[in-house]
Design a protein around this motif. Structure first.
Motif, PDB file in Angstrom:
ATOM      1  N   SER A   1       0.838  -1.189   0.000  1.00 20.15           N
ATOM      2  CA  SER A   1       0.000   0.000   0.000  1.00 20.15           C
ATOM      3  C   SER A   1       0.879   1.246   0.000  1.00 20.15           C
ATOM      4  N   LYS A   2       0.256   2.359  -0.313  1.00 21.60           N
ATOM      5  CA  LYS A   2       0.927   3.635  -0.112  1.00 21.60           C
ATOM      6  C   LYS A   2       0.843   3.935   1.374  1.00 21.60           C
ATOM      7  N   ARG A   3       1.646   4.873   1.844  1.00 19.76           N
ATOM      8  CA  ARG A   3       1.620   5.148   3.278  1.00 19.76           C
ATOM      9  C   ARG A   3       0.302   5.823   3.657  1.00 19.76           C
ATOM     10  N   MET A   4      -0.146   5.490   4.865  1.00 25.37           N
ATOM     11  CA  MET A   4      -1.415   6.009   5.359  1.00 25.37           C
ATOM     12  C   MET A   4      -1.207   6.622   6.732  1.00 25.37           C
ATOM     13  N   VAL A   5      -2.050   7.576   7.065  1.00 31.79           N
ATOM     14  CA  VAL A   5      -1.972   8.246   8.350  1.00 31.79           C
ATOM     15  C   VAL A   5      -2.727   7.421   9.392  1.00 31.79           C
ATOM     16  N   ILE A   6      -2.074   7.155  10.502  1.00 34.54           N
ATOM     17  CA  ILE A   6      -2.700   6.426  11.604  1.00 34.54           C
ATOM     18  C   ILE A   6      -3.464   7.423  12.455  1.00 34.54           C
ATOM     19  N   GLU A   7      -4.759   7.167  12.630  1.00 40.26           N
ATOM     20  CA  GLU A   7      -5.582   8.061  13.436  1.00 40.26           C
ATOM     21  C   GLU A   7      -5.637   7.614  14.891  1.00 40.26           C
ATOM     22  N   ASP A   8      -5.760   6.298  15.113  1.00 43.59           N
ATOM     23  CA  ASP A   8      -5.884   5.789  16.472  1.00 43.59           C
ATOM     24  C   ASP A   8      -5.360   4.362  16.523  1.00 43.59           C
ATOM     25  N   VAL A   9      -4.871   3.974  17.700  1.00 42.40           N
ATOM     26  CA  VAL A   9      -4.412   2.607  17.921  1.00 42.40           C
ATOM     27  C   VAL A   9      -4.896   2.151  19.289  1.00 42.40           C
ATOM     28  N   SER A  10      -4.832   0.851  19.523  1.00 46.37           N
ATOM     29  CA  SER A  10      -5.203   0.321  20.829  1.00 46.37           C
ATOM     30  C   SER A  10      -4.122   0.684  21.847  1.00 46.37           C
ATOM     31  N   LEU A  11      -4.448   0.524  23.112  1.00 51.75           N
ATOM     32  CA  LEU A  11      -3.505   0.907  24.169  1.00 51.75           C
ATOM     33  C   LEU A  11      -2.189   0.136  24.090  1.00 51.75           C
TER      34      LEU A  11
ATOM     35  N   ASN B   1      -8.634  10.029   4.563  1.00 43.79           N
ATOM     36  CA  ASN B   1      -8.183  11.240   3.864  1.00 43.79           C
ATOM     37  C   ASN B   1      -7.757  10.854   2.448  1.00 43.79           C
ATOM     38  N   LYS B   2      -7.069  11.753   1.774  1.00 47.80           N
ATOM     39  CA  LYS B   2      -6.673  11.515   0.385  1.00 47.80           C
ATOM     40  C   LYS B   2      -5.778  10.283   0.260  1.00 47.80           C
ATOM     41  N   MET B   3      -4.826  10.106   1.196  1.00 44.49           N
ATOM     42  CA  MET B   3      -3.923   8.949   1.144  1.00 44.49           C
ATOM     43  C   MET B   3      -4.699   7.647   1.283  1.00 44.49           C
ATOM     44  N   PHE B   4      -5.716   7.659   2.132  1.00 47.91           N
ATOM     45  CA  PHE B   4      -6.531   6.459   2.317  1.00 47.91           C
ATOM     46  C   PHE B   4      -7.307   6.135   1.051  1.00 47.91           C
ATOM     47  N   LYS B   5      -7.868   7.163   0.419  1.00 48.50           N
ATOM     48  CA  LYS B   5      -8.665   6.951  -0.789  1.00 48.50           C
ATOM     49  C   LYS B   5      -7.812   6.414  -1.939  1.00 48.50           C
ATOM     50  N   GLU B   6      -6.517   6.789  -1.966  1.00 44.87           N
ATOM     51  CA  GLU B   6      -5.624   6.266  -2.997  1.00 44.87           C
ATOM     52  C   GLU B   6      -5.375   4.771  -2.820  1.00 44.87           C
ATOM     53  N   ASN B   7      -5.606   4.242  -1.629  1.00 40.68           N
ATOM     54  CA  ASN B   7      -5.365   2.828  -1.335  1.00 40.68           C
ATOM     55  C   ASN B   7      -6.621   1.964  -1.443  1.00 40.68           C
ATOM     56  N   LYS B   8      -7.709   2.503  -1.978  1.00 40.11           N
ATOM     57  CA  LYS B   8      -8.954   1.744  -2.076  1.00 40.11           C
ATOM     58  C   LYS B   8      -8.765   0.455  -2.873  1.00 40.11           C
ATOM     59  N   GLN B   9      -8.053   0.529  -3.981  1.00 44.91           N
ATOM     60  CA  GLN B   9      -7.803  -0.657  -4.804  1.00 44.91           C
ATOM     61  C   GLN B   9      -6.964  -1.684  -4.033  1.00 44.91           C
ATOM     62  N   PHE B  10      -6.017  -1.205  -3.225  1.00 45.21           N
ATOM     63  CA  PHE B  10      -5.192  -2.120  -2.431  1.00 45.21           C
ATOM     64  C   PHE B  10      -6.046  -2.876  -1.406  1.00 45.21           C
TER      65      PHE B  10
ATOM     66  N   MET C   1      -6.552  -6.820  -0.843  1.00 45.02           N
ATOM     67  CA  MET C   1      -6.295  -7.474   0.435  1.00 45.02           C
ATOM     68  C   MET C   1      -7.491  -8.325   0.862  1.00 45.02           C
ATOM     69  N   LEU C   2      -8.709  -7.803   0.686  1.00 44.21           N
ATOM     70  CA  LEU C   2      -9.899  -8.583   1.035  1.00 44.21           C
ATOM     71  C   LEU C   2     -10.046  -9.808   0.140  1.00 44.21           C
ATOM     72  N   ASP C   3      -9.718  -9.665  -1.144  1.00 43.04           N
ATOM     73  CA  ASP C   3      -9.764 -10.811  -2.054  1.00 43.04           C
ATOM     74  C   ASP C   3      -8.786 -11.903  -1.622  1.00 43.04           C
ATOM     75  N   GLU C   4      -7.586 -11.505  -1.217  1.00 44.36           N
ATOM     76  CA  GLU C   4      -6.588 -12.480  -0.750  1.00 44.36           C
ATOM     77  C   GLU C   4      -7.070 -13.183   0.516  1.00 44.36           C
ATOM     78  N   LYS C   5      -7.682 -12.444   1.433  1.00 46.69           N
ATOM     79  CA  LYS C   5      -8.205 -13.048   2.661  1.00 46.69           C
ATOM     80  C   LYS C   5      -9.321 -14.038   2.336  1.00 46.69           C
ATOM     81  N   ILE C   6     -10.204 -13.676   1.419  1.00 45.35           N
ATOM     82  CA  ILE C   6     -11.299 -14.565   1.032  1.00 45.35           C
ATOM     83  C   ILE C   6     -10.749 -15.834   0.387  1.00 45.35           C
ATOM     84  N   ASN C   7      -9.759 -15.699  -0.498  1.00 47.16           N
ATOM     85  CA  ASN C   7      -9.141 -16.874  -1.122  1.00 47.16           C
ATOM     86  C   ASN C   7      -8.493 -17.771  -0.078  1.00 47.16           C
ATOM     87  N   PHE C   8      -7.816 -17.177   0.911  1.00 48.77           N
ATOM     88  CA  PHE C   8      -7.191 -17.956   1.976  1.00 48.77           C
ATOM     89  C   PHE C   8      -8.251 -18.687   2.793  1.00 48.77           C
ATOM     90  N   ASP C   9      -9.341 -17.985   3.141  1.00 51.38           N
ATOM     91  CA  ASP C   9     -10.402 -18.601   3.933  1.00 51.38           C
ATOM     92  C   ASP C   9     -11.082 -19.742   3.180  1.00 51.38           C
TER      93      ASP C   9
END
Length: 142
Positions: free
Chosen positions: A37-47, A113-122, A126-134
Protein backbone atom coordinates in the motif's frame (compact mmCIF):
# COMPACT_ATOMS: atom_id res chain seq x y z
CA UNK A 1 3.55 -10.35 16.83
CA UNK A 2 5.36 -7.02 16.60
CA UNK A 3 9.05 -6.93 15.77
CA UNK A 4 11.55 -4.08 15.72
CA UNK A 5 12.58 -4.12 12.05
CA UNK A 6 14.81 -1.05 12.03
CA UNK A 7 17.83 -3.21 11.22
CA UNK A 8 17.87 -6.35 9.06
CA UNK A 9 17.78 -9.56 11.07
CA UNK A 10 17.80 -12.99 9.44
CA UNK A 11 16.05 -14.60 12.40
CA UNK A 12 13.17 -12.09 12.20
CA UNK A 13 12.85 -12.79 8.48
CA UNK A 14 12.41 -16.51 9.23
CA UNK A 15 9.82 -15.75 11.93
CA UNK A 16 7.81 -13.56 9.53
CA UNK A 17 8.01 -16.21 6.79
CA UNK A 18 6.65 -18.81 9.24
CA UNK A 19 3.79 -16.57 10.42
CA UNK A 20 2.52 -14.96 7.21
CA UNK A 21 4.24 -16.90 4.45
CA UNK A 22 7.00 -15.98 2.07
CA UNK A 23 6.80 -12.78 0.05
CA UNK A 24 5.30 -12.91 -3.41
CA UNK A 25 7.81 -13.30 -6.22
CA UNK A 26 8.57 -10.41 -8.53
CA UNK A 27 6.40 -11.85 -11.32
CA UNK A 28 3.51 -12.56 -8.93
CA UNK A 29 3.62 -8.99 -7.63
CA UNK A 30 3.59 -7.67 -11.20
CA UNK A 31 0.55 -9.83 -12.02
CA UNK A 32 -1.21 -8.49 -8.93
CA UNK A 33 -0.31 -4.87 -9.82
CA UNK A 34 1.68 -4.50 -6.62
CA UNK A 35 1.54 -6.01 -3.15
CA UNK A 36 2.13 -2.93 -1.01
CA UNK A 37 0.00 0.00 0.00
CA UNK A 38 0.93 3.64 -0.11
CA UNK A 39 1.62 5.15 3.28
CA UNK A 40 -1.42 6.01 5.36
CA UNK A 41 -1.97 8.25 8.35
CA UNK A 42 -2.70 6.43 11.60
CA UNK A 43 -5.58 8.06 13.44
CA UNK A 44 -5.88 5.79 16.47
CA UNK A 45 -4.41 2.61 17.92
CA UNK A 46 -5.20 0.32 20.83
CA UNK A 47 -3.50 0.91 24.17
CA UNK A 48 -1.03 -1.93 23.65
CA UNK A 49 0.17 -0.31 20.38
CA UNK A 50 0.64 3.20 21.85
CA UNK A 51 4.30 2.43 22.70
CA UNK A 52 5.01 2.14 18.96
CA UNK A 53 3.59 5.60 18.16
CA UNK A 54 5.42 8.92 18.28
CA UNK A 55 5.31 10.44 21.76
CA UNK A 56 4.99 14.03 20.54
CA UNK A 57 2.06 15.24 18.49
CA UNK A 58 3.70 14.11 15.26
CA UNK A 59 1.83 12.32 12.47
CA UNK A 60 2.18 8.54 12.51
CA UNK A 61 2.39 6.63 9.25
CA UNK A 62 2.07 2.97 8.30
CA UNK A 63 2.24 0.79 5.17
CA UNK A 64 0.76 -2.64 4.53
CA UNK A 65 2.37 -5.49 2.59
CA UNK A 66 0.49 -8.55 1.35
CA UNK A 67 1.98 -11.97 1.96
CA UNK A 68 0.72 -15.39 0.92
CA UNK A 69 -0.75 -16.24 4.35
CA UNK A 70 -1.23 -12.82 5.92
CA UNK A 71 -0.24 -9.16 5.96
CA UNK A 72 2.57 -7.10 7.41
CA UNK A 73 1.91 -3.62 8.77
CA UNK A 74 5.03 -1.45 8.85
CA UNK A 75 4.78 1.29 11.49
CA UNK A 76 7.23 4.21 11.42
CA UNK A 77 8.19 5.80 14.75
CA UNK A 78 10.77 8.50 14.13
CA UNK A 79 13.88 6.65 13.00
CA UNK A 80 12.60 3.26 14.17
CA UNK A 81 10.48 0.81 12.18
CA UNK A 82 8.19 -1.86 13.61
CA UNK A 83 6.52 -4.74 11.78
CA UNK A 84 3.19 -6.15 12.94
CA UNK A 85 2.53 -9.53 11.35
CA UNK A 86 -1.10 -10.65 11.05
CA UNK A 87 -2.03 -14.05 9.60
CA UNK A 88 -5.23 -14.00 7.54
CA UNK A 89 -7.08 -16.25 10.00
CA UNK A 90 -6.64 -13.55 12.70
CA UNK A 91 -7.37 -10.57 10.46
CA UNK A 92 -10.60 -8.61 10.99
CA UNK A 93 -11.31 -5.45 8.98
CA UNK A 94 -13.96 -2.84 9.81
CA UNK A 95 -14.98 -0.10 7.40
CA UNK A 96 -15.84 2.90 9.54
CA UNK A 97 -14.73 6.49 9.04
CA UNK A 98 -11.53 5.20 7.44
CA UNK A 99 -10.61 1.57 8.07
CA UNK A 100 -9.72 -0.40 11.19
CA UNK A 101 -7.59 -3.51 11.22
CA UNK A 102 -8.03 -5.74 14.27
CA UNK A 103 -6.03 -8.81 15.31
CA UNK A 104 -4.39 -10.36 18.38
CA UNK A 105 -6.22 -8.03 20.78
CA UNK A 106 -4.84 -4.94 19.03
CA UNK A 107 -6.22 -2.53 16.45
CA UNK A 108 -5.02 0.23 14.18
CA UNK A 109 -7.37 2.79 12.63
CA UNK A 110 -6.35 4.64 9.47
CA UNK A 111 -7.60 8.16 8.82
CA UNK A 112 -10.08 8.72 5.99
CA UNK A 113 -8.18 11.24 3.86
CA UNK A 114 -6.67 11.51 0.38
CA UNK A 115 -3.92 8.95 1.14
CA UNK A 116 -6.53 6.46 2.32
CA UNK A 117 -8.67 6.95 -0.79
CA UNK A 118 -5.62 6.27 -3.00
CA UNK A 119 -5.37 2.83 -1.34
CA UNK A 120 -8.95 1.74 -2.08
CA UNK A 121 -7.80 -0.66 -4.80
CA UNK A 122 -5.19 -2.12 -2.43
CA UNK A 123 -7.81 -2.83 0.27
CA UNK A 124 -9.99 -4.58 -2.31
CA UNK A 125 -7.00 -6.74 -3.25
CA UNK A 126 -6.30 -7.47 0.43
CA UNK A 127 -9.90 -8.58 1.03
CA UNK A 128 -9.76 -10.81 -2.05
CA UNK A 129 -6.59 -12.48 -0.75
CA UNK A 130 -8.20 -13.05 2.66
CA UNK A 131 -11.30 -14.57 1.03
CA UNK A 132 -9.14 -16.87 -1.12
CA UNK A 133 -7.19 -17.96 1.98
CA UNK A 134 -10.40 -18.60 3.93
CA UNK A 135 -11.86 -20.66 1.07
CA UNK A 136 -8.74 -22.85 0.89
CA UNK A 137 -8.82 -23.47 4.65
CA UNK A 138 -12.56 -23.85 5.16
CA UNK A 139 -12.89 -27.04 7.20
CA UNK A 140 -16.57 -26.64 8.08
CA UNK A 141 -17.96 -27.50 4.63
CA UNK A 142 -15.72 -30.47 3.97
Amino acid sequence: MILNSTHYNKKQKEILNDLVGKPFSFLESLRMNGIGSKRMVIEDVSLNLKVYMNAVSDINYANIELRKQGILIYINQGLKNFTWSIPYYQLVIYRTNGISIHAQGKFIHFKNNKMFKENKQFFTKMLDEKINFDEQHNFLNQ
